[in-house]
Write a protein that holds these residues in place. Sequence first.
Motif, PDB file in Angstrom:
ATOM      1  N   ARG A  19      13.039  -3.480 -15.627  1.00  0.00           N
ATOM      2  CA  ARG A  19      12.196  -2.722 -14.539  1.00  0.00           C
ATOM      3  C   ARG A  19      12.731  -1.293 -14.877  1.00  0.00           C
ATOM      4  O   ARG A  19      13.660  -0.535 -14.508  1.00  0.00           O
ATOM      5  CB  ARG A  19      11.781  -3.379 -13.211  1.00  0.00           C
ATOM      6  CG  ARG A  19      11.220  -5.085 -13.647  1.00  0.00           C
ATOM      7  CD  ARG A  19      10.940  -5.070 -11.633  1.00  0.00           C
ATOM      8  NE  ARG A  19      10.007  -6.191 -12.336  1.00  0.00           N
ATOM      9  CZ  ARG A  19       9.096  -6.813 -12.371  1.00  0.00           C
ATOM     10  NH1 ARG A  19       7.773  -5.932 -12.808  1.00  0.00           N
ATOM     11  NH2 ARG A  19       8.526  -8.247 -12.425  1.00  0.00           N
ATOM     12  N   ASN A  20      11.295  -0.614 -14.648  1.00  0.00           N
ATOM     13  CA  ASN A  20      11.876   1.209 -14.566  1.00  0.00           C
ATOM     14  C   ASN A  20      11.504   1.429 -13.101  1.00  0.00           C
ATOM     15  O   ASN A  20      10.595   1.193 -12.477  1.00  0.00           O
ATOM     16  CB  ASN A  20      10.323   2.078 -15.455  1.00  0.00           C
ATOM     17  CG  ASN A  20      11.508   3.527 -15.494  1.00  0.00           C
ATOM     18  OD1 ASN A  20      11.803   4.001 -14.670  1.00  0.00           O
ATOM     19  ND2 ASN A  20      10.642   4.311 -16.108  1.00  0.00           N
ATOM     20  N   ASP A  21      12.566   1.233 -12.017  1.00  0.00           N
ATOM     21  CA  ASP A  21      12.451   1.155 -10.864  1.00  0.00           C
ATOM     22  C   ASP A  21      11.990   1.998 -10.732  1.00  0.00           C
ATOM     23  O   ASP A  21      11.331   2.597  -9.641  1.00  0.00           O
ATOM     24  CB  ASP A  21      14.026   1.373 -10.379  1.00  0.00           C
ATOM     25  CG  ASP A  21      14.881   0.046 -10.017  1.00  0.00           C
ATOM     26  OD1 ASP A  21      13.797  -1.084 -10.519  1.00  0.00           O
ATOM     27  OD2 ASP A  21      15.609  -0.195 -10.261  1.00  0.00           O
ATOM     28  N   LEU A  22      12.201   3.345 -10.914  1.00  0.00           N
ATOM     29  CA  LEU A  22      11.560   5.030 -10.586  1.00  0.00           C
ATOM     30  C   LEU A  22      10.069   4.958 -10.348  1.00  0.00           C
ATOM     31  O   LEU A  22       9.330   5.273  -9.802  1.00  0.00           O
ATOM     32  CB  LEU A  22      12.474   5.980 -11.589  1.00  0.00           C
ATOM     33  CG  LEU A  22      12.355   7.439 -10.998  1.00  0.00           C
ATOM     34  CD1 LEU A  22      12.324   7.722  -9.463  1.00  0.00           C
ATOM     35  CD2 LEU A  22      12.900   8.643 -12.339  1.00  0.00           C
ATOM     36  N   PHE A  23       9.740   4.222 -11.977  1.00  0.00           N
ATOM     37  CA  PHE A  23       8.302   4.276 -12.078  1.00  0.00           C
ATOM     38  C   PHE A  23       7.472   3.730 -10.850  1.00  0.00           C
ATOM     39  O   PHE A  23       7.136   3.550 -10.451  1.00  0.00           O
ATOM     40  CB  PHE A  23       8.426   4.079 -13.235  1.00  0.00           C
ATOM     41  CG  PHE A  23       6.632   3.286 -13.374  1.00  0.00           C
ATOM     42  CD1 PHE A  23       5.843   4.680 -13.693  1.00  0.00           C
ATOM     43  CD2 PHE A  23       6.133   2.502 -13.248  1.00  0.00           C
ATOM     44  CE1 PHE A  23       4.174   5.136 -14.069  1.00  0.00           C
ATOM     45  CE2 PHE A  23       4.804   2.405 -13.635  1.00  0.00           C
ATOM     46  CZ  PHE A  23       3.573   3.542 -14.270  1.00  0.00           C
ATOM     47  N   ASP A  24       7.968   2.566 -10.428  1.00  0.00           N
ATOM     48  CA  ASP A  24       7.475   2.031  -9.143  1.00  0.00           C
ATOM     49  C   ASP A  24       7.275   2.705  -8.042  1.00  0.00           C
ATOM     50  O   ASP A  24       6.979   1.894  -7.217  1.00  0.00           O
ATOM     51  CB  ASP A  24       8.457   0.456  -9.674  1.00  0.00           C
ATOM     52  CG  ASP A  24       8.324  -0.806 -10.185  1.00  0.00           C
ATOM     53  OD1 ASP A  24       7.487  -0.503 -11.028  1.00  0.00           O
ATOM     54  OD2 ASP A  24       8.909  -1.521 -10.485  1.00  0.00           O
ATOM     55  N   LEU A  25       8.821   3.032  -8.295  1.00  0.00           N
ATOM     56  CA  LEU A  25       8.791   4.096  -6.887  1.00  0.00           C
ATOM     57  C   LEU A  25       8.341   4.974  -6.515  1.00  0.00           C
ATOM     58  O   LEU A  25       6.990   5.187  -5.902  1.00  0.00           O
ATOM     59  CB  LEU A  25      10.171   4.821  -6.344  1.00  0.00           C
ATOM     60  CG  LEU A  25      10.659   5.727  -5.515  1.00  0.00           C
ATOM     61  CD1 LEU A  25      10.010   4.496  -4.407  1.00  0.00           C
ATOM     62  CD2 LEU A  25      11.666   6.482  -5.412  1.00  0.00           C
ATOM     63  N   ILE A  26       7.527   5.830  -7.871  1.00  0.00           N
ATOM     64  CA  ILE A  26       6.851   7.182  -7.651  1.00  0.00           C
ATOM     65  C   ILE A  26       5.387   6.587  -7.377  1.00  0.00           C
ATOM     66  O   ILE A  26       4.458   7.016  -6.783  1.00  0.00           O
ATOM     67  CB  ILE A  26       6.778   7.750  -9.183  1.00  0.00           C
ATOM     68  CG1 ILE A  26       8.358   8.515  -9.471  1.00  0.00           C
ATOM     69  CG2 ILE A  26       5.540   8.656  -9.477  1.00  0.00           C
ATOM     70  CD1 ILE A  26       8.620   8.973 -10.141  1.00  0.00           C
ATOM     71  N   GLY A  28       4.042   3.929  -6.402  1.00  0.00           N
ATOM     72  CA  GLY A  28       3.957   2.886  -5.182  1.00  0.00           C
ATOM     73  C   GLY A  28       3.682   4.565  -4.109  1.00  0.00           C
ATOM     74  O   GLY A  28       3.140   4.160  -3.004  1.00  0.00           O
ATOM     75  N   VAL A  29       4.468   5.573  -3.952  1.00  0.00           N
ATOM     76  CA  VAL A  29       4.329   6.638  -2.592  1.00  0.00           C
ATOM     77  C   VAL A  29       2.895   7.140  -3.032  1.00  0.00           C
ATOM     78  O   VAL A  29       2.300   7.303  -2.270  1.00  0.00           O
ATOM     79  CB  VAL A  29       5.505   7.410  -3.624  1.00  0.00           C
ATOM     80  CG1 VAL A  29       5.727   8.444  -2.384  1.00  0.00           C
ATOM     81  CG2 VAL A  29       6.809   6.781  -2.874  1.00  0.00           C
ATOM     82  N   VAL A  30       2.682   7.274  -4.645  1.00  0.00           N
ATOM     83  CA  VAL A  30       1.783   7.994  -5.058  1.00  0.00           C
ATOM     84  C   VAL A  30       0.488   6.614  -4.400  1.00  0.00           C
ATOM     85  O   VAL A  30      -0.958   7.437  -3.877  1.00  0.00           O
ATOM     86  CB  VAL A  30       1.848   8.207  -6.734  1.00  0.00           C
ATOM     87  CG1 VAL A  30       0.312   8.837  -7.182  1.00  0.00           C
ATOM     88  CG2 VAL A  30       2.410   9.344  -6.771  1.00  0.00           C
ATOM     89  N   THR A  37      -5.242   9.238   2.378  1.00  0.00           N
ATOM     90  CA  THR A  37      -5.729   9.945   2.131  1.00  0.00           C
ATOM     91  C   THR A  37      -7.488   9.545   2.007  1.00  0.00           C
ATOM     92  O   THR A  37      -7.711   9.757   3.110  1.00  0.00           O
ATOM     93  CB  THR A  37      -5.792  10.422   0.548  1.00  0.00           C
ATOM     94  OG1 THR A  37      -4.519  11.364   0.829  1.00  0.00           O
ATOM     95  CG2 THR A  37      -6.898  12.015   0.481  1.00  0.00           C
ATOM     96  N   VAL A  38      -8.174   8.473   1.435  1.00  0.00           N
ATOM     97  CA  VAL A  38      -9.299   7.400   1.294  1.00  0.00           C
ATOM     98  C   VAL A  38      -9.606   7.420   2.856  1.00  0.00           C
ATOM     99  O   VAL A  38     -10.347   7.533   3.331  1.00  0.00           O
ATOM    100  CB  VAL A  38      -9.494   6.548   0.117  1.00  0.00           C
ATOM    101  CG1 VAL A  38     -10.573   5.622   0.427  1.00  0.00           C
ATOM    102  CG2 VAL A  38      -9.144   7.053  -0.937  1.00  0.00           C
ATOM    103  N   ILE A  39      -8.625   6.685   3.587  1.00  0.00           N
ATOM    104  CA  ILE A  39      -8.666   6.154   4.698  1.00  0.00           C
ATOM    105  C   ILE A  39      -9.168   6.718   5.500  1.00  0.00           C
ATOM    106  O   ILE A  39      -9.874   7.355   6.771  1.00  0.00           O
ATOM    107  CB  ILE A  39      -7.976   5.390   5.001  1.00  0.00           C
ATOM    108  CG1 ILE A  39      -7.320   3.989   4.708  1.00  0.00           C
ATOM    109  CG2 ILE A  39      -7.908   5.031   6.450  1.00  0.00           C
ATOM    110  CD1 ILE A  39      -6.291   3.186   4.607  1.00  0.00           C
ATOM    111  N   PHE A  40      -8.254   8.306   5.972  1.00  0.00           N
ATOM    112  CA  PHE A  40      -8.302   9.470   6.541  1.00  0.00           C
ATOM    113  C   PHE A  40      -9.886  10.728   6.490  1.00  0.00           C
ATOM    114  O   PHE A  40     -10.944  10.258   7.401  1.00  0.00           O
ATOM    115  CB  PHE A  40      -7.120  10.802   5.865  1.00  0.00           C
ATOM    116  CG  PHE A  40      -7.230  11.823   6.814  1.00  0.00           C
ATOM    117  CD1 PHE A  40      -6.962  12.148   8.406  1.00  0.00           C
ATOM    118  CD2 PHE A  40      -7.770  12.887   6.016  1.00  0.00           C
ATOM    119  CE1 PHE A  40      -7.359  13.232   8.548  1.00  0.00           C
ATOM    120  CE2 PHE A  40      -8.034  14.655   6.932  1.00  0.00           C
ATOM    121  CZ  PHE A  40      -7.891  14.468   8.040  1.00  0.00           C
TER     122      PHE A  40
END
Length: 51
Positions: A19-26, A28-30, A37-40
């Motif tokens: 797995r690409n852990d950096l891509f998974d992290l990015i 998830g954050v995005v 943002t949608v909820i706000f």
Amino acid sequence: MDANVRISDPREHVNEEPRNDLFDLIAGVVGMGGLMTVIFFGMVIFKFLTE
């Protein structure tokens, strides 16, 4: 006296999926930022509609 013992090296990681852990992290954050943002903005619109 020989025992039939099968020893596996724990360094083999036979069940680990590549797995690409950096891509998974990015992603998830995005994704979480987008959801918040949608909820706000949804709550801001709701506030102005209920006044």
